[in-house]
Design an enzyme around this catalytic site. Structure first.
Site, PDB file in Angstrom:
ATOM      1  CB  SER A   4      -0.856   0.005   1.395  1.00 56.13           C
ATOM      2  OG  SER A   4      -1.697   1.156   1.406  1.00 56.13           O
ATOM      3  CE1 TYR A  53      -4.271  -2.206   4.795  1.00 59.28           C
ATOM      4  CE2 TYR A  53      -3.356  -0.159   4.527  1.00 59.28           C
ATOM      5  CZ  TYR A  53      -3.726  -1.535   4.135  1.00 59.28           C
ATOM      6  OH  TYR A  53      -3.925  -1.648   2.860  1.00 59.28           O
TER       7      TYR A  53
END
Length: 253
Positions: free
Chosen positions: A136, A149
């Site tokens: 990401s 995350y």
């Protein structure tokens, strides 16, 4: 990467980016199987002609069972995409956040490792193939409301780099897909700048088809995240993104 003649497994392909990429690989001419947890989504994808397999990446036995079923049906499997992931808010002032942290790490990092471990002997045995891991932009530019995350995706980046080095010479490549915020799974509701899914997928498939395929698939929308430290914008961007901490319960006002 020749996208027209591959046999692809997308683990975590029952929704969002994973499902769209599965459809794009199939449209390009590849044979595509999808793994995931949702029976309803798997049934829908089976109706579209995909091979479907129930798999929970947090359960090693489930991953091993899915691997055996996939390879029995698709012995020529040459591409494994590890898409499974969760994004959870965490307030680090509240010790109760640990459950969310554990779930995030178990799914995003350990889930990736379980899938890679399961299929490495097969791909190495073939002498050719590709793992596509998914990180990401948040791996390179943290989003403070989602600390685990960010940590999990940073870890998957480092793991992908090590995996590529260790598989060098085996014929098995490792490609890291680095999405920005994409307008799927509710992202469009909290981020008006989220990239439209169709636009993102089109750019990804174009980059994957390059010769040679880049080690990192970086669409234009993620470049500001990926190169923030190099460009000297990191501190300002983290401070800007820290304003989103107001979305945590108890932080408003």
């Amino acid at each position: 990467m020749d996208l027209s003649n591959r046999t692809v497994l997308v683990v975590g392909g029952t929704s969002g980016i994973g499902r769209e990429l599965a459809r794009r690989f199939a449209a390009a001419g590849s044979t595509v199987a999808v793994g995931g947890r949702s029976p309803e989504a798997l049934a829908e994808l089976a109706g579209e002609g995909f091979g479907t397999f129930r798999v929970d990446v947090t359960d090693g036995a489930s991953v091993a069972s899915a691997r055996d079923a996939v390879l029995a049906r698709y012995p020529g499997l040459d591409t494994v995409v590890t898409m499974s992931g969760v994004m959870l808010l965490e307030d680090l002032r509240d010790p109760e956040h640990f459950e969310a942290a554990a779930t995030t790490i178990d799914t995003n990092l350990l889930g990736t490792i379980r899938v890679v471990d399961a299929f490495t002997p097969h791909l190495v045995g073939r002498g050719a193939g590709t793992f596509i891991t998914v990180t990401s932009g948040i791996a390179f530019l943290p989003f403070p409301p989602m600390p685990s995350y960010a940590a999990s995706k940073t870890a998957v980046h480092a793991y992908s780099e090590a995996l590529r080095a260790q598989l060098d010479g085996t014929g098995v490549g490792v490609v890291e897909l680095v999405p920005p915020a994409v307008a799927t799974a509710g992202q469009e509701k909290v981020n008006p700048h989220a990239l439209p899914l169709d636009e993102f997928a089109t750019e990804v498939m174009h980059l994957l088809s390059a010769d040679p395929t880049p080690h990192q698939i970086l669409v234009k929308g993620v470049l500001m995240h990926r190169w923030a430290e190099r460009d000297g914008t990191y501190d300002d961007l983290v401070a800007q993104r820290s304003q989103a901490l107001a979305m945590l319960p108890g932080r408003k006002g």
